[in-house]
Design a protein around this motif. Structure first.
Motif, PDB file in Angstrom:
ATOM      1  N   ASP A  12     -51.237  14.684 -29.644  1.00 52.97           N
ATOM      2  CA  ASP A  12     -49.822  14.906 -29.918  1.00 52.97           C
ATOM      3  C   ASP A  12     -49.510  16.394 -30.048  1.00 52.97           C
ATOM      4  O   ASP A  12     -48.494  16.876 -29.520  1.00 52.97           O
ATOM      5  N   ARG A  13     -50.379  17.138 -30.710  1.00 49.63           N
ATOM      6  CA  ARG A  13     -50.129  18.576 -30.881  1.00 49.63           C
ATOM      7  C   ARG A  13     -50.209  19.318 -29.553  1.00 49.63           C
ATOM      8  O   ARG A  13     -49.374  20.176 -29.259  1.00 49.63           O
ATOM      9  N   ARG A  16     -47.086  18.353 -27.395  1.00 55.23           N
ATOM     10  CA  ARG A  16     -45.866  19.054 -27.818  1.00 55.23           C
ATOM     11  C   ARG A  16     -45.887  20.509 -27.358  1.00 55.23           C
ATOM     12  O   ARG A  16     -44.851  21.063 -26.959  1.00 55.23           O
ATOM     13  N   SER A  17     -47.056  21.137 -27.414  1.00 52.99           N
ATOM     14  CA  SER A  17     -47.179  22.520 -26.945  1.00 52.99           C
ATOM     15  C   SER A  17     -46.949  22.612 -25.439  1.00 52.99           C
ATOM     16  O   SER A  17     -46.314  23.548 -24.944  1.00 52.99           O
ATOM     17  N   ALA A  20     -43.261  22.177 -24.647  1.00 54.57           N
ATOM     18  CA  ALA A  20     -42.496  23.354 -25.058  1.00 54.57           C
ATOM     19  C   ALA A  20     -42.864  24.606 -24.267  1.00 54.57           C
ATOM     20  O   ALA A  20     -42.355  25.690 -24.535  1.00 54.57           O
ATOM     21  N   ARG A  83     -41.274  11.404 -25.658  1.00 52.81           N
ATOM     22  CA  ARG A  83     -41.046  11.912 -27.018  1.00 52.81           C
ATOM     23  C   ARG A  83     -41.342  13.410 -27.094  1.00 52.81           C
ATOM     24  O   ARG A  83     -40.599  14.162 -27.734  1.00 52.81           O
ATOM     25  N   TRP A  84     -42.411  13.853 -26.443  1.00 56.93           N
ATOM     26  CA  TRP A  84     -42.717  15.291 -26.440  1.00 56.93           C
ATOM     27  C   TRP A  84     -41.582  16.094 -25.822  1.00 56.93           C
ATOM     28  O   TRP A  84     -41.182  17.131 -26.341  1.00 56.93           O
ATOM     29  N   ARG A  85     -41.061  15.597 -24.709  1.00 61.53           N
ATOM     30  CA  ARG A  85     -39.993  16.328 -24.025  1.00 61.53           C
ATOM     31  C   ARG A  85     -38.712  16.336 -24.855  1.00 61.53           C
ATOM     32  O   ARG A  85     -37.987  17.335 -24.887  1.00 61.53           O
ATOM     33  N   ALA A  87     -38.573  16.338 -28.032  1.00 62.65           N
ATOM     34  CA  ALA A  87     -38.794  17.207 -29.194  1.00 62.65           C
ATOM     35  C   ALA A  87     -38.871  18.677 -28.803  1.00 62.65           C
ATOM     36  O   ALA A  87     -38.964  19.542 -29.675  1.00 62.65           O
ATOM     37  N   SER A  88     -38.841  18.964 -27.511  1.00 68.35           N
ATOM     38  CA  SER A  88     -39.032  20.339 -27.033  1.00 68.35           C
ATOM     39  C   SER A  88     -37.700  21.076 -26.900  1.00 68.35           C
ATOM     40  O   SER A  88     -36.629  20.460 -26.925  1.00 68.35           O
ATOM     41  N   ARG A  91     -35.081  19.701 -24.271  1.00 65.13           N
ATOM     42  CA  ARG A  91     -34.722  18.295 -24.427  1.00 65.13           C
ATOM     43  C   ARG A  91     -33.516  17.898 -23.573  1.00 65.13           C
ATOM     44  O   ARG A  91     -33.361  16.747 -23.208  1.00 65.13           O
ATOM     45  N   SER A 177     -36.257   7.652 -30.317  1.00 69.00           N
ATOM     46  CA  SER A 177     -36.458   9.095 -30.460  1.00 69.00           C
ATOM     47  C   SER A 177     -35.165   9.807 -30.806  1.00 69.00           C
ATOM     48  O   SER A 177     -35.155  10.760 -31.596  1.00 69.00           O
TER      49      SER A 177
END
Length: 240
Positions: A12-13, A16-17, A20, A83-85, A87-88, A91, A177
């Protein structure tokens, strides 16, 4: 389903990186880099990389390392990638793509459901619409989102099109989300609830044209709501 355990946290970390652009396409990492950056064992790092490979966000080759793939090669239908996108900082692109996908698919799914859904699927759709209305009257946002997600999952599945049905996870991730990431207005729009009830009624009484038209109104309203949010103008309520 989100991954559990330490390797799931690392996935997940990293994801997310990646979303972003903190780790960019074409960048090469070594397994040792993952171990050091996230403070995990080689076994955990290797398992995290394996999961990322399954999502097509990285590729791993001996004597080359772990290479970040371009966004166009990722599995963009993977709920965790969505979800990653969302949260970036980018978005907006994800929200627009999801709105366009829904507009292309859900009206056809509704027409198909109205034409051939089984009685239990029609009844379930009506029950989910009623659950949405009850949650809205109680101002229970979490319960409303759960019922909304169930409504759209049932609609896509009731279409009888297996490929439409597999898009249910995409729609569900968008709806949940938006709630979890505070990407929706503060109030539930009762007009949206009535539109879902219209869809359920049209499907229950085998009216494909009316079902499709009602879904068009839902997805168009949701798209307009997203555009208002992105423009910083807020919105009148949550449209689903």
């Amino acid at each position: 389903m989100e991954l559990q355990g330490l390797h799931g946290q690392v996935v997940d970390r990293i994801g997310r990186s990646l979303a972003a652009d903190e780790i960019r396409a074409g960048e090469v990492l070594r397994l040792e880099d993952v171990q050091e950056r996230y403070g995990v064992s080689r076994t955990v790092a290797r398992e995290a990389v394996r999961v990322l490979e399954s999502k097509r966000v990285v590729t791993s080759r001996p004597r080359v390392g772990i290479t970040v793939r371009p966004l166009t090669e990722w599995n963009l239908y993977d709920p965790q990638v969505i979800r990653w996108r969302l949260a970036s900082p980018r978005r907006e692109a994800q929200l627009r793509e999801l709105a366009e996908l829904r507009a292309a698919v859900e009206p056809s799914a509704a027409a198909l459901a109205a034409s051939g859904a089984a009685p239990d699927a029609r009844a379930a759709l009506t029950a989910h619409a009623h659950a949405m209305a009850e949650a809205a009257r109680a101002d229970d946002r979490r319960r409303f989102v759960t019922a909304d997600a169930a409504f759209h999952r049932t609609l896509l599945t009731a279409s009888g099109n297996g490929m439409f049905a597999q898009l249910a996870e995409v729609t569900e991730e968008l709806l949940t989300s938006r709630h979890d990431l505070a990407l929706m207005p503060p109030d539930i729009d009762m007009t949206a609830v009535h539109r879902h009830e219209e869809v359920a009624a049209a499907v229950a009484t085998s009216r494909p044209t009316e079902a499709a038209e009602a879904v068009v109104r839902i997805v168009n309203a949701a798209h307009d709501e997203v555009e208002r949010l992105l423009a910083g103008a807020g919105g009148c309520g949550y449209g689903g």
